[in-house]
Motif scaffolding. Structure first.
Motif, short mmCIF file in Angstrom:
data_model
loop_
_atom_site.label_atom_id
_atom_site.label_comp_id
_atom_site.label_asym_id
_atom_site.label_seq_id
_atom_site.Cartn_x
_atom_site.Cartn_y
_atom_site.Cartn_z
N LEU A 140 0.88 -1.17 0.00
CA LEU A 140 0.00 0.00 0.00
C LEU A 140 0.92 1.22 0.00
O LEU A 140 1.78 1.34 0.87
CB LEU A 140 -0.90 0.00 1.24
CG LEU A 140 -1.88 1.16 1.38
CD1 LEU A 140 -2.94 1.11 0.28
CD2 LEU A 140 -2.56 1.13 2.76
N GLY A 141 0.75 2.09 -0.99
CA GLY A 141 1.63 3.25 -1.10
C GLY A 141 1.31 4.31 -0.07
O GLY A 141 0.18 4.43 0.42
N CYS A 142 2.32 5.11 0.27
CA CYS A 142 2.15 6.18 1.25
C CYS A 142 3.12 7.31 0.92
O CYS A 142 4.32 7.07 0.76
CB CYS A 142 2.40 5.67 2.67
SG CYS A 142 2.28 6.92 3.96
N VAL A 143 2.60 8.53 0.80
CA VAL A 143 3.44 9.71 0.62
C VAL A 143 3.48 10.45 1.95
O VAL A 143 2.44 10.84 2.49
CB VAL A 143 2.92 10.63 -0.50
CG1 VAL A 143 3.81 11.85 -0.64
CG2 VAL A 143 2.87 9.87 -1.82
N VAL A 144 4.68 10.62 2.48
CA VAL A 144 4.89 11.19 3.81
C VAL A 144 5.16 12.69 3.70
O VAL A 144 6.09 13.10 3.01
CB VAL A 144 6.08 10.49 4.51
CG1 VAL A 144 6.40 11.15 5.84
CG2 VAL A 144 5.78 9.00 4.70
N TYR A 145 4.37 13.49 4.41
CA TYR A 145 4.53 14.95 4.36
C TYR A 145 5.08 15.58 5.64
O TYR A 145 5.68 16.65 5.57
CB TYR A 145 3.20 15.61 4.01
CG TYR A 145 2.77 15.37 2.59
CD1 TYR A 145 3.26 16.15 1.54
CD2 TYR A 145 1.89 14.34 2.26
CE1 TYR A 145 2.87 15.92 0.23
CE2 TYR A 145 1.50 14.11 0.95
CZ TYR A 145 1.99 14.91 -0.05
OH TYR A 145 1.62 14.68 -1.35
N HIS A 158 8.14 17.12 16.72
CA HIS A 158 7.38 17.35 15.50
C HIS A 158 7.58 18.79 15.05
O HIS A 158 7.50 19.72 15.85
CB HIS A 158 5.89 17.08 15.77
CG HIS A 158 5.01 17.39 14.62
ND1 HIS A 158 4.14 18.46 14.61
CD2 HIS A 158 4.87 16.78 13.41
CE1 HIS A 158 3.49 18.50 13.46
NE2 HIS A 158 3.91 17.49 12.71
N ILE A 159 7.87 18.97 13.76
CA ILE A 159 8.14 20.31 13.22
C ILE A 159 6.92 20.86 12.50
O ILE A 159 6.45 21.96 12.80
CB ILE A 159 9.37 20.28 12.30
CG1 ILE A 159 10.61 19.84 13.10
CG2 ILE A 159 9.59 21.65 11.65
CD1 ILE A 159 11.83 19.57 12.26
N GLU A 160 6.39 20.09 11.56
CA GLU A 160 5.19 20.55 10.85
C GLU A 160 4.55 19.38 10.11
O GLU A 160 5.19 18.37 9.84
CB GLU A 160 5.55 21.65 9.83
CG GLU A 160 6.48 21.17 8.73
CD GLU A 160 6.71 22.22 7.65
OE1 GLU A 160 6.15 23.32 7.77
OE2 GLU A 160 7.46 21.92 6.71
N GLY A 161 3.27 19.56 9.74
CA GLY A 161 2.57 18.61 8.88
C GLY A 161 2.05 17.40 9.62
O GLY A 161 2.63 16.95 10.61
N ASN A 162 0.93 16.85 9.12
CA ASN A 162 0.40 15.61 9.71
C ASN A 162 -0.29 14.72 8.67
O ASN A 162 -1.11 13.89 9.00
CB ASN A 162 -0.59 15.93 10.83
CG ASN A 162 -1.89 16.54 10.34
OD1 ASN A 162 -1.97 17.03 9.21
ND2 ASN A 162 -2.91 16.53 11.18
N ARG A 163 0.10 14.90 7.39
CA ARG A 163 -0.59 14.15 6.33
C ARG A 163 0.26 12.99 5.83
O ARG A 163 1.46 13.14 5.52
CB ARG A 163 -0.93 15.08 5.15
CG ARG A 163 -1.59 14.35 3.98
CD ARG A 163 -2.44 15.29 3.14
NE ARG A 163 -1.69 16.42 2.61
CZ ARG A 163 -1.26 16.51 1.35
NH1 ARG A 163 -1.47 15.52 0.51
NH2 ARG A 163 -0.62 17.58 0.95
N PHE A 164 -0.38 11.83 5.73
CA PHE A 164 0.20 10.62 5.15
C PHE A 164 -0.78 10.13 4.10
O PHE A 164 -1.70 9.37 4.41
CB PHE A 164 0.42 9.55 6.22
CG PHE A 164 1.41 9.90 7.30
CD1 PHE A 164 2.73 9.51 7.20
CD2 PHE A 164 1.01 10.64 8.41
CE1 PHE A 164 3.65 9.83 8.19
CE2 PHE A 164 1.91 10.97 9.41
CZ PHE A 164 3.24 10.56 9.30
N SER A 165 -0.62 10.55 2.85
CA SER A 165 -1.55 10.13 1.80
C SER A 165 -1.33 8.65 1.48
O SER A 165 -0.19 8.20 1.33
CB SER A 165 -1.33 10.96 0.53
OG SER A 165 -1.74 12.29 0.73
N LEU A 166 -2.42 7.91 1.36
CA LEU A 166 -2.37 6.48 1.08
C LEU A 166 -2.93 6.21 -0.31
O LEU A 166 -3.75 6.97 -0.83
CB LEU A 166 -3.20 5.71 2.12
CG LEU A 166 -2.86 5.92 3.59
CD1 LEU A 166 -3.87 5.20 4.47
CD2 LEU A 166 -1.44 5.45 3.89
N GLY A 167 -2.50 5.09 -0.92
CA GLY A 167 -3.04 4.75 -2.21
C GLY A 167 -2.67 3.34 -2.64
O GLY A 167 -1.54 2.91 -2.44
#
Length: 325
Positions: A140-145, A158-167
């Motif tokens: 399962l793919g994941c783009v880490v932000y 933690h510095i910034e961001g909380n999105r882990f897009s899945l696909g």
């Protein structure tokens, strides 16, 4: 749902701490002083003014954890193939491997369709270690932000961001993708399931491909290399070459090259990960971020003269520094 995060450094540690706070059954595989600190004192997460502590199961030997529902891989790309065998005790019949690794993923052409379906990428998966050892159907793919750092062993800031897009590689909204998305959302993380995750992979890679090696060669921060006339033109030429490759593979970019470069400049005086690795004497992600795009150029018969030149320079720079094999 049993979740193991393999490579619980900054990003993996951040994700693990958020999941543990939400009551998830989460464990981590780590090593060295960071592992020892987590085993002795748990994991501490600093988010702005918030400082929290969680107890967490942390091991060096995956065999002590057993099969998982999800194994989230947050290592650097070059670190994964050598540990595929070590990861096998975590993998049961229904285990999903979540590939949260920077750069072009080893599974890129699985579920891609068209003439390149099933093509394997030697630059990011030498000897087909992951393709054969995990199996692409598990992925399962994941783009880490997010951005985070290990400020000291056992402590993640933690510095910034909380999105882990899945696909899913085939673009479907599978049950396993939606179940993980829900678990991450319950932990306060954004985890949208994207039908075209490769578009996001390329948008992130577009900047990493160019900004990272140029910063390693010049030691310039993003605001400088994106506004200096010379380095800006080099970055732009690399990105144009990459765009030609990507669009041949049906990728749609939501912004143009110049806007993407302006976005890099707006980040400010940031030292890229490749520059940080060079200065710290750590292995650099040259293959996943740059050489993989050159390989795609060869596969699609698209010339990459600027990428080739910068790749040759940064590879030698890394070898001289002892940060590239």
């Amino acid at each position: 749902m049993k979740i193991c995060i393999f490579g619980a450094g900054a990003i993996g540690g951040y994700m693990a701490a958020k999941l543990a706070q939400a009551g998830a059954d989460v464990s981590v595989v780590a090593r060295g002083p960071h592992l020892a600190a987590m085993q002795a004192n748990g994991l501490r997460l600093i988010e702005g003014e918030t400082d929290t502590h969680v107890d967490i199961t942390a091991e060096e030997d995956p065999a002590r954890l057993g099969p998982q529902d999800y194994v989230i891989v947050t290592l650097k790309a070059h670190s994964v193939p050598p540990v595929v065998d070590k990861m096998q005790p975590l993998i049961g019949p229904e285990t999903t491997i979540v590939s949260g690794v920077n750069g072009l993923p080893w599974w890129y052409f699985h579920g891609h369709g068209g003439p390149y379906e099933g093509t394997r990428l030697e630059t990011v998966d030498p000897g087909n270690a992951q393709w054969d050892g995990f199996g692409p159907d598990r992925v399962l793919g994941c783009v880490v932000y997010p951005a985070a750092e290990v400020s000291e062993p056992g402590v993640v800031r933690h510095i910034e961001g909380n999105r882990f897009s899945l696909g899913e590689p085939d673009g479907s909204k599978s049950e396993r993708a939606q179940a993980l998305s829900k678990a991450l959302a319950e932990a306060g993380l954004r985890a949208p399931v994207r039908p075209r995750l490769r578009d996001e992979i390329w948008l992130k890679l577009w900047g990493n491909l160019s900004f990272n090696p140029i910063s390693a060669l010049t030691h310039a921060t993003l605001d400088v290399l994106c506004t200096d006339d010379g380095t800006r033109q080099v970055a732009r030429a690399m990105m144009v070459e990459a765009q030609q490759i990507a669009e041949t593979l049906d990728i749609k970019f939501p912004v143009d090259v110049d806007r993407r470069i302006r976005g890099g400049a707006e980040v400010g005086a940031h030292r890229t990960s490749m520059l940080q690795d060079l200065e710290a004497g750590r292995p650099m992600e040259i293959d996943a971020l740059v050489r993989s795009v050159q390989e795609l150029g060869r596969i699609t018969s698209i010339p990459t003269p600027t990428i080739d030149t910068v790749l040759a320079l940064v590879t030698l720079r890394a070898r001289v520094a002892g940060t590239y094999p």
